[in-house]
Design a protein around this motif. Structure first.
Motif, short mmCIF file in Angstrom:
data_model
loop_
_atom_site.label_atom_id
_atom_site.label_comp_id
_atom_site.label_asym_id
_atom_site.label_seq_id
_atom_site.Cartn_x
_atom_site.Cartn_y
_atom_site.Cartn_z
N ASP A 1 0.82 -1.22 0.00
CA ASP A 1 0.00 0.00 0.00
C ASP A 1 0.85 1.27 0.00
OD1 ASP A 1 1.02 -0.01 2.54
OD2 ASP A 1 -0.92 0.08 3.58
N GLY A 2 2.17 1.11 -0.04
CA GLY A 2 3.05 2.28 -0.10
C GLY A 2 3.16 3.04 1.20
N LYS A 3 2.59 2.51 2.27
CA LYS A 3 2.64 3.20 3.57
C LYS A 3 3.73 2.62 4.45
CE LYS A 3 -2.14 4.76 4.18
NZ LYS A 3 -3.32 4.63 5.04
N GLY A 4 4.42 3.48 5.17
CA GLY A 4 5.45 2.99 6.07
C GLY A 4 5.48 3.81 7.35
N GLN A 5 5.95 3.18 8.41
CA GLN A 5 6.09 3.90 9.68
C GLN A 5 7.54 3.82 10.14
OE1 GLN A 5 3.60 2.01 12.62
NE2 GLN A 5 4.57 0.02 12.37
N GLY A 6 7.99 4.89 10.78
CA GLY A 6 9.37 4.94 11.26
C GLY A 6 9.42 5.53 12.65
N THR B 1 10.47 10.41 18.07
CA THR B 1 9.62 10.89 16.98
C THR B 1 9.16 9.71 16.14
OG1 THR B 1 10.74 13.02 16.90
CG2 THR B 1 9.49 12.40 14.96
N PHE B 2 7.87 9.72 15.83
CA PHE B 2 7.25 8.72 14.97
C PHE B 2 6.80 9.43 13.70
CE2 PHE B 2 3.14 7.43 13.30
CZ PHE B 2 3.29 6.07 13.07
N ALA B 3 6.98 8.78 12.56
CA ALA B 3 6.47 9.34 11.31
C ALA B 3 5.79 8.24 10.51
CB ALA B 3 7.61 9.95 10.49
#
Lengths: 171, 707
Positions: free
Chosen positions: B560-565, B578-580
Motif C-alpha cells: 500500500d506504499g505506507k510505512g512507519q518509522g 519521533t514517529f512518522a
C-alpha cells in the motif's frame, strides 16, 4: 535583491492612502511599497524578509486584498486604500484575527506575524468559512521559519468558526 | 556607596558599586554573584555564568536581569514566570531585562539550550532569596515573625489573622537602598509546589506582536540615521587587494570607510547607499575552492586539530576489534548531512550610535557580551565605553553571532558622526552567514546470533560530536569525531551535530534491526540504557499506535506504499522520540501522513511555549531532513535566495501530535534543540518501511520524490 531599491526616475508628488489617512509624499514611482511604508512613513510593522515575494512578511492589504509590498511598485498603490498591520485594530479593539493569534499563541519570534495576520484577514474576507486545506493553500506564500504553522492554522480556524465572523471579517 | 557615571556596565563593577538605585529608584536589590572560571575549568561545576539580580522597587515591581537573550524561543515569558513564582507576584509585575550589557549580568551567550538549566536556575535562586529578605522586612513592619508572614500577589500580611493589615511590596521597600547577596543556603520553590510556573500563561508582549508595534533592530530609525552597507568578497576564499573609495565619497552625504579588513559605506537613503556600493572599485584575489561534488572526499582529506580541545570526542570502551571478529553479524554504512542555512526571517541587523565617547549598539545577537568585547577590541575602546543591547530579534537558530557586523556599523557611525543601521539583504544573509556544518558519519556495528548489539564504531567527519554517544547498551564502543578545514564558513546551528549524529545512529540501528528481523521499537527498548528515554519512546509509540513489524520489509516495501518509522535521541539533557508515517505512491512522491513527537525535559515551566518549541522544532527539522541544502561551487553560494533555497511552508507540514512528559522531580532542561534530532531518522526509517529503499543522505528527497 536588496531591501532598498534604487531608482533613477525623478521624484513626483503623490498621495498615498494608508490606514485611512492620506500621506502626501514625494517619491519615485517605481520604489517598492514596502520601502515607502517603512522608510518614509515609519510603518515598520510591515517587514522585509526576502525582497522577492517569497516569504510574505511584507504583506499589506490593498483594497482589502493581501499583496506583497516588497514587489509592488508604490505607483500601483496610488489611489487605492492600503491597510498595514498598524491599521487593523479599531482603537483598542483588536481585529478578531489578531485576538485569535494571541489566544492560540500562534507566534514565536513574531517577525512573520503581521504578514500572516493580513494574509488571513484577506482570506477570510473572501471565504469566511475556509476548510483547513483552503487555509493552508491560501497561506502558503507566508513563511514562518520558527515553524508555527499548525497554531496559525488553528488561530484562523478559530476565527472562521466564531459566529461573529459569519458575515465576513473585513477590516 | 560611591556615585559613578550612570553608564558604567554593572558586570564590570562589584555589586556594591553599581548604581541600581540611581537607575531604577529605591528598593531592595538581591544579587547572585558571578562565577567566571577560565575555559580550562569548563565542565567542572557547569559553564561560567554572570549570575543574576533582581531589583524590587517602590512601585511594587520586580525588575529581573539576565544576560541571556530572547530571539523568539519564548524564554522571556518562561523566565519571568519563574520570578513571579518565587516572589508571589502577578506576571504583569515582573519586568525582565535580557542581554543589555550595561545592566545585565555577563553571559557567554544564548546557545546550547542553557537558558533553562542556567538562567532559570539563577533567577529562581535570586527570586527565592529576595522573597526571604522581603519576609524579614515585612515581619519587622507588621510586628510578627517572618514565619508568620504570607506573601500573595504583591501583598504581605500576617497569616490566618482575618482582616489583618496587608502591605504592598512597594510600600515595604520604597525607602530602602539595600543590596544583598543570595545566601548559599537559598532553596528555590520546588516545581511540585509551583502555582504560576508550569501552568498556562500568555506570552508577554503578544499585543505588540499582533499590532506590528514591536520594534525589532531592523525597525529602529533614530533621527539622522544613515543606511550602511558592507562590501563583501565575491566568493569565499577571496582576499581584498585594494579598493578605491573616491567615487563613492563623491556622492551626496556618503561616508565610505576602509579600516583593516572592513570596507563599507553609509548614506542618507537606501538608494544612495546602493549607488555608493556600485561606485566602489575593489580588486580581489580569488583562490580556487572545493565544490559540492567533491566535498565528501575533500573533508576526509583535510583533517585539522579543531579549534578547541572540547570540540573533539574520543571515547572507547571494551575491545572493538575483537568484538567485530567474534560477532556473526556486522554492518557498515556512511551517512551524510548537507550544509544548510539558518534563514532567520529577520536578517542580521545592527544600529550603532555614538554619544560622545560612548557607543551604543542595538544588535540582533545571541552573544551581546562577546560582541561588546569584539567591538571594544577592534576599535581600541575600554569595554565600559560600549553598550550592546538586543532588541526583539526575528529568530536566531544559532546563526545570530553578529560581532563583525556590529564592529562594521560602529566604524561607519564613528566616521560619519551619525547613527548607522545595517540590515542584510536576504542574499547577504545566505552568502555571509555561516552554515550548519556538513557531516560525514561512518558507522560499523556488530551483533551476536540473537541480534544483540556487541560492537559499535562511530566516526563523524567535520560535523562535531554532540549526541554521538550511544544511549544504548553496547559492550564494545569506539566513538570519535574529526574536525576538518571546511571550505564554507560553519558555526552554531539549532541542534547542529546532534541532528547529523542522531540521523546516522538511528538510521543505522534501524538497518541493524532489519538485518536481525527485529521490530524497530522492540529493538531499541531491548538496548536502551536510559529509563527516561525509554519512557518517552513508550509514550510516543502508544500515542502513535505503532504496529509491530512482524515480517521483514521486502525489496519494494509495502504493497500500500505506507510505512512507519521511529527514532529516539538524547541531547542537552532532554529526551525525544519521533514517529512518522509516510506514503510513497507509484509516482514516488513522498507524502508525510502524520508525525508524533514526544519530549521529556524535566519540570515544564511554560507548557504552551514548550509545545511551540517542540512542534516548531519538528517543522524546522523537516526542512533539513527533506529538501534544504546549500549548493556551492568554487567558493560561491549558488542558491542564495528563498526562491532557490526552499524552507518548510504550510503545505509541507503534516499533522504533528506533541506529547509532553512533565517531570516536576527533575531540573528543567532546554527544549529548543532536542525536538529536532529524531525527525530525519524517523522519516528515513518510515521511507524504508514504505519502499524498501534506505536513504542515507540529508536532504532525503530534494525534489520531493524517493529515488
Amino acid at each position: 535583491m536588496s531591501p532598498e531599491q534604487a531608482s533613477t526616475l525623478p521624484r513626483a508628488p503623490v498621495s498615498l492612502r494608508v490606514n485611512g489617512a492620506d500621506h502626501p509624499i514625494s517619491l519615485e514611482r517605481d520604489r517598492s511599497l514596502l520601502n515607502v511604508l517603512r522608510e518614509e512613513l515609519g510603518l515598520t510593522g510591515t517587514k522585509y524578509g526576502c525582497g522577492e515575494g517569497e516569504c510574505g512578511a511584507c504583506k499589506v492589504l490593498v483594497d482589502g486584498v493581501a499583496v506583497r509590498s516588497c514587489i509592488t511598485p508604490v505607483g500601483e498603490a496610488i489611489g487605492r486604500s492600503i491597510t498595514t498591520i498598524e491599521g487593523l485594530a479599531h482603537g483598542d479593539r483588536l481585529h478578531p484575527v489578531q485576538q485569535a493569534f494571541i489566544d492560540v499563541g500562534a507566534f514565536q519570534c513574531g517577525f512573520c506575524t503581521p504578514g500572516m495576520i493580513l494574509a488571513a484577514v484577506s482570506l477570510l474576507a473572501r471565504n469566511s468559512r475556509p476548510t483547513e486545506g483552503e487555509i493552508r493553500a491560501a497561506m502558503d506564500g507566508n513563511i514562518c521559519r520558527c515553524g508555527g504553522y499548525l497554531r496559525i492554522v488553528e488561530a484562523i480556524q478559530k476565527v472562521a468558526q466564531s459566529p461573529s465572523l459569519a458575515d465576513g471579517g473585513t477590516p | 556607596m560611591s556615585r559613578l557615571p550612570s553608564a558604567h556596565p554593572f558586570d564590570l563593577l562589584p555589586p556594591a558599586e553599581r548604581n541600581y538605585f540611581e537607575r531604577f529608584g529605591n528598593g531592595l536589590v538581591v544579587v547572585l554573584p558571578a562565577q567566571r572560571p577560565g575555559p580550562s575549568e569548563w565542565g567542572r561545576g557547569g559553564p561560567p555564568h554572570g549570575g543574576a539580580w533582581i531589583h524590587l522597587g517602590g512601585d511594587g515591581k520586580a525588575r529581573a536581569f539576565t544576560g541571556k537573550v530572547e530571539v523568539g524561543q519564548g524564554t522571556r515569558t518562561a523566565l519571568s514566570l519563574l520570578v513571579a513564582e518565587e516572589l508571589h507576584l502577578p506576571l504583569s509585575s515582573v519586568e525582565l531585562t535580557m542581554g543589555d550589557t550595561d545592566v545585565c549580568p555577563w553571559d557567554m551567550g544564548t546557545f546550547g539550550s542553557r537558558s533553562m538549566p542556567d538562567a532559570a536556575q539563577h533567577l529562581r535562586l535570586t527570586g527565592a532569596a529576595t522573597r526571604v529578605f522581603l519576609l524579614e522586612i515585612a515581619a519587622a513592619q507588621l510586628e510578627a515573625s517572618p514565619g508568620d508572614i504570607e506573601l500573595l500577589d504583591g501583598q504581605a500580611r500576617v497569616k490566618g489573622a482575618a482582616g489583618s493589615r496587608s502591605i504592598g511590596y512597594g510600600e515595604l521597600v520604597k525607602d530602602l537602598q539595600r543590596i544583598e547577596l543570595v545566601p548559599p543556603s537559598t532553596e528555590p520553590t520546588p516545581p511540585s509546589q509551583w502555582t504560576r510556573a508550569g501552568h498556562p500563561a500568555q506570552d508577554l508582549g503578544s499585543r505588540e506582536v499582533v499590532t506590528g508595534t514591536r520594534q525589532y533592530t531592523s525597525d529602529l530609525h533614530p533621527p539622522g540615521l544613515l543606511y550602511g552597507k558592507v562590501l563583501f568578497p565575491p566568493a569565499h576564499g577571496s582576499k581584498l587587494l585594494g579598493v578605491d573609495l573616491s567615487r563613492a565619497r563623491a556622492l551626496p552625504g556618503v561616508t565610505a570607510v576602509q579600516e583593516e579588513d572592513f570596507v563599507g559605506v553609509a548614506a542618507p537613503d537606501p538608494a544612495t547607499a546602493q549607488a555608493a556600493m556600485k561606485a566602489l572599485r575593489a580588486e580581489w584575489q580569488t583562490t580556487a575552492q572545493p565544490s559540492e561534488k567533491e566535498i565528501v572526499d575533500y573533508l576526509r582529506r583535510h583533517p585539522t586539530e579543531g579549534e578547541d580541545s572540547w570540540d573533539v570526542l574520543h571515547y572507547e570502551t571494551g575491545n572493538v576489534a575483537d568484538a567485530f571478529a567474534a560477532s556473526p553479524v556486522s554492518l557498515q554504512a556512511t551517512y551524510t548531512t548537507a550544509y544548510i542555512a539558518h534563514v532567520p526571517l529577520e536578517t542580521h541587523a545592527v544600529l550603532a550610535s555614538w554619544n560622545g565617547d560612548r557607543l551604543t549598539v542595538a544588535l540582533g545577537s545571541q552573544t551581546p557580551f562577546r560582541a561588546r568585547h569584539a567591538i571594544a577590541e577592534a576599535l581600541g575602546l575600554p569595554e565600559s565605553s560600549v553598550r550592546v543591547m538586543v532588541p526583539p530579534t526575528g529568530a536566531g537558530f544559532g546563526g545570530k553571532h553578529a560581532d563583525e557586523l556590529a564592529v562594521g556599523a560602529a566604524r561607519l557611525a564613528r566616521a560619519s558622526g551619525h547613527p548607522v543601521r545595517i540590515v542584510y539583504s536576504r542574499e547577504e544573509e545566505f552568502t555571509q552567514a555561516y552554515f550548519r556544518p556538513m557531516s560525514v558519519v561512518d558507522i560499523r556495528s556488530a551483533a551476536d546470533k540473537d541480534g544483540r548489539l556487541t560492537a559499535w564504531e562511530f566516526h563523524n567527519v567535520n560535523g562535531g560530536s554532540a549526541a554521538a554517544r550511544l544511549p544504548y547498551r553496547v559492550a564494545h564502543q569506539k566513538i570519535d569525531n574529526q574536525p576538518t578545514d571546511s571550505p564554507l564558513p560553519q558555526g552554531p546551528y539549532r541542534a547542529l551535530a546532534a541532528t547529523a549524529n542522531n540521523f546516522a545512529r538511528e538510521s543505522h540501528l534501524d538497518e541493524l534491526a532489519a538485518r536481525v528481523h527485529a521490530d524497530p521499537v522492540e529493538y531499541r527498548l531491548r538496548h536502551l540504557a536510559d529509563d527516561r528515554l525509554a519512557a518517552v519512546l513508550r509514550a510516543v509509540v502508544q500515542r502513535a499506535q505503532w504496529v509491530p513489524r512482524t515480517s521483514p520489509v521486502g525489496p519494494t516495501g509495502r504493497p500500500d506504499g505506507k510505512g512507519q518509522g521511529i527514532a529516539v535521541g538524547l541531547e542537552k539533557g532532554g529526551r525525544v522520540a519521533t514517529f512518522a508515517e509516510v506514503h510513497v505512491g507509484p509516482d514516488r512522491r513522498l507524502e508525510i501522513l502524520r508525525m508524533v513527537t514526544g519530549i521529556e525535559c524535566g519540570a515544564i515551566v511554560h507548557p504552551s511555549n514548550l509545545q511551540n518549541q517542540v512542534a516548531g522544532g519538528a517543522v524546522m527539522a523537516l526542512g533539513g531532513a527533506l529538501f534544504e541544502a546549500i549548493h556551492f561551487e568554487n567558493g560561491r553560494i549558488l542558491n542564495p535566495k528563498l526562491s532557490e533555497y526552499p524552507v518548510p511552508r504550510f503545505h509541507d507540514v503534516p499533522p504533528i501530535d506533541v506529547v509532553l512528559l512533565d517531570r516536576p522531580d527533575l531540573p528543567s532542561q532546554g527544549a529548543g534543540e532536542t525536538p529536532l534530532i529524531a525527525v530525519a531518522p524517523a522519516l528515513a526509517n518510515a521511507i524504508y518501511d514504505a519502499t524498501g529503499r534506505r536513504l542515507r543522505s540529508l536532504p532525503l528527497v530534494p525534489d520531493g520524490t524517493v529515488p
